[in-house]
Structure formats: C-alpha cells, structure tokens
Design an enzyme around this catalytic site. Sequence first.
Site, mmCIF file in Angstrom:
data_model
loop_
_atom_site.group_PDB
_atom_site.id
_atom_site.type_symbol
_atom_site.label_atom_id
_atom_site.label_comp_id
_atom_site.label_asym_id
_atom_site.label_seq_id
_atom_site.Cartn_x
_atom_site.Cartn_y
_atom_site.Cartn_z
ATOM 1 N N SER A 136 -0.383 0.238 -6.628
ATOM 2 C CA SER A 136 0.539 1.257 -7.108
ATOM 3 C C SER A 136 1.734 0.700 -7.856
ATOM 4 C CB SER A 136 1.025 2.123 -5.947
ATOM 5 O OG SER A 136 1.616 3.263 -6.472
ATOM 6 N N ASP A 182 1.689 7.483 -3.219
ATOM 7 C CA ASP A 182 2.311 6.250 -3.707
ATOM 8 C C ASP A 182 3.836 6.340 -3.663
ATOM 9 O OD1 ASP A 182 -0.325 5.710 -4.282
ATOM 10 O OD2 ASP A 182 -0.152 6.166 -6.411
HETATM 11 C C1 GLA Z 1 -4.111 6.471 -6.269
HETATM 12 C C2 GLA Z 1 -3.291 7.747 -6.457
HETATM 13 C C3 GLA Z 1 -2.853 8.311 -5.092
HETATM 14 C C4 GLA Z 1 -4.039 8.435 -4.131
HETATM 15 C C5 GLA Z 1 -4.858 7.150 -4.099
HETATM 16 C C6 GLA Z 1 -6.130 7.284 -3.302
HETATM 17 O O1 GLA Z 1 -3.307 5.459 -5.742
HETATM 18 O O2 GLA Z 1 -2.164 7.475 -7.244
HETATM 19 O O3 GLA Z 1 -2.207 9.544 -5.282
HETATM 20 O O4 GLA Z 1 -4.832 9.536 -4.446
HETATM 21 O O5 GLA Z 1 -5.211 6.723 -5.411
HETATM 22 O O6 GLA Z 1 -5.870 7.482 -1.968
#
Ligand code: GLA
Length: 411
Positions: A136, A182
């Site tokens: 993230s 995230d």
């Molecule tokens: C990405 C997205 C989150 C979430 C994850 C999976 O990181 O940004 O919002 O959906 O995938 O859990």
Amino acid sequence: MTEQATSWTPPQEQAAGALIRLHGAPAGALRFVWSPYRICPLGAHIDHQLGTVTALAIDRGTWLAFWPWDRPEVAVSRLGHEGQVRLRVDEPPPPARGDWGDYLRGAVQALQQSGWRLRRGFAGVTSGELTEAGLSSSASVGLAYLLALETVNGLEVAPEDNVRLDQAIENGYLGLRNGILDQSAILFSRRRHLTVIDCRRFEAGGGAAAAVRRVPAPSGVEQPRWLVALSGVTRAILATGYNQRVAECEAAARVLLEAAGRRAERPRLGLVTPEEYARWADRLAGAPARRARHFFEEMRRVAEGVEAWAAGDWARFGRLMTESGRSSIENYECGSEPLIDLYRLLVATPGVLGARFSGAGFRGCCVALVEPERAEATAREVMAAYRQRQPAWAERAGHVIVEAADGACVQ
Ligand code: GLA
C-alpha cells in the site's frame, strides 16, 4: 533485491538532503511526514464489501520532507526518479496522467472538492522504497501529501476525514474501487496492536470511535515476526481484475438482498446477514457464488483471528492466514502464478506459522507470520527455492523482515 547493510542513509535523511540541494531549503525549516506501509493479515478483499478487516502499520513506508512556503504551489520530487511535479493548489488539478504525480494531483483535488481552500503549498521530496510491493505505498504516499497540504494550510482534519480524502484520491481521481483498509491501517495503527476496522460502521458515519478497534497483543508473550516475501511481480493494480471482482461481489449481494426482500442503492455483501446468506446462497452461481463464499468465510476468519491475537495464539492466527490465502486463490481467484507459487512455498516451509497475499494479491508480496528465532533463516530458505522455481522474477524478488509500527504522523 537484497537489503543494504553498509553505508546506508535513512530515507528521511536522503529526502531532506535532496530537498536542501534542489530548493536551497534551510535545514531548520524542514518538516516531515512519516506515512507507513501496511500489512493485512486477515480480511482480504472484504473492505469494499463493508466487511471487517485487520491490519498493522509496519516500520517501512514513505517519508516526505517538505518546506512550507507562502506560494499556492507545490513542487515535489521523488528519490530515484527524474523530474518534478509542479502544481497550483488553488486551481483544479489536471486529470490523472498515470504517473506518480497523480497522488499529489489527487490529494489537491480531494481537499478542494471537500470544500477546503488551499492557499499555501510546499517544496517536497518523497522517499519511496518497496513501492509496487502490495504494501500500500499508494495510500501511504497519498496520505503523506494530504497531511503536508493540511499542515501548511493550518487545516484541522480528523483522521476519519483523512481516510475519506485518501479514498477520494483512489476512487474518485484514479478510478480504483477499493475500500478503506489501507488508509485506516496507516492512520490508526499502533505498535503491538492489531487494528480491526469495521468498514460497515465506518460507512454508516460512526467515525473511528465506532469503527476502529486496536487489540493489544498480550504482554509477556513473544511476538512472532512478519516476513514480507517479494515476488518481483510489479504490475499495476488497475490493470488487474480488481474492479471486476468488486462488481462480481456486488452482483452476488444484489441477488441475496433481493431474495431477502431488501434493496440497497449500492448492494454490498456486508449488507447481507450470515443467516440470509445461508438461506439464499443456492441462488448464486459462478463467480458471484465464489466471491460471496470468500466474503462470509473471511468474516468468520477475522472474528476468530481477533480472538487468537488477543490470546497470543500465533499458531491459530497463522493457520487462519493460510486459510485466507487459500480462499483468495480458490474463491476470490486473485493472485498471479508466481505469487501463488510463493504462497505455496511459504506455507510448506517449517518456521512459517501462516501466510497470504499482502494486498490485492495480483502482484507484489506475500506476508508470513514466522517464528522469531528462525525468521531470517526461514526467509532465505523460501526465497532461494522461489528464485530457482521462478527464474524470470528472481532478480527482483527479495525479502524484508518488518516490525509493527505506529501510524502516520507529521514532525
Ligand atoms: C488493496 C486495496 C484495499 C483492499 C486490498 C485487499 O490493497 O487498496 O482496499 O481491498 O487490496 O484486501
């Protein structure tokens, strides 16, 4: 990819040094945002369906060194990248261009569209290790820009509003239909705690007090270590089937809600009770049926995982992670071939208590809970086997052992 052991300058110092060199910023005037990356041990792909998810911020992330100035302009560079993104903050930003500057443009737009008047900007330099790893980095960098813009403009923005503002960057400006996992992890996490986010309560407007819990790990019990195993695959998330799967979840939710005699403007699986699902699941078929199965099983794993965490039962917590990983592959059908291979290697290796994809799971890394005394040896064993089996990705593959950390802050 290996970790540098010698002559290493901390990323915040590198960013500060570059800012002084590029803009002649006086060292005493520099400010910093620390915006960590996150891992999500349980609660895969259920945030956008208003499920409950778990997360931790880690001790790797984005440092933004910034020099506030009086002009309504931002000028930002990124370590290791050519060029600079310049932008007025008192005018609507241009549409997304598909480069890293989009997070800055998106931050300016998100603040403007929620009614904040921006009069001042800054010169800044961001660090950016471990990007495109599924940790993230996007939300981390987006929040770093938001927090810096708010600081220089003297805006008091509650953390839950920053969650929404960063979501506006990703959903509104960039078009990714992701949830709030995230941003919440990055803003609300604390060391030694598991952050538990009830996305349904958050959406209902309950705010952080109602929607976010921090569950401490029991004191006196040794913490396991977190291994981030990087597959070397770095394809962008928007080019994957992320949004398509969100639509399949919603198709399932529509059928289930209709069967239960209810309607929602935007149907999501979190609006369906487990009892309703049990009663009407046979009305689903194909991909929507598999997505719904993943959602309801994952919700159970999260509830059980929170109990295991509070009890310091790492073996049970790890088993749940591994099951979550399996469901992501079989029911949610995400994961690229190298990433699935890495997951399988991890869960077959002694010393690994559990593993799953860290983020969306199409690229990037797997995260594993590992026994502390042999964390490094376990990591080396897994990565050596992975490199042999996946020569195409071997060069970019690597690993980092990370610690849980506090959430974002401005210094
Ligand atoms: C990405 C997205 C989150 C979430 C994850 C999976 O990181 O940004 O919002 O959906 O995938 O859990």
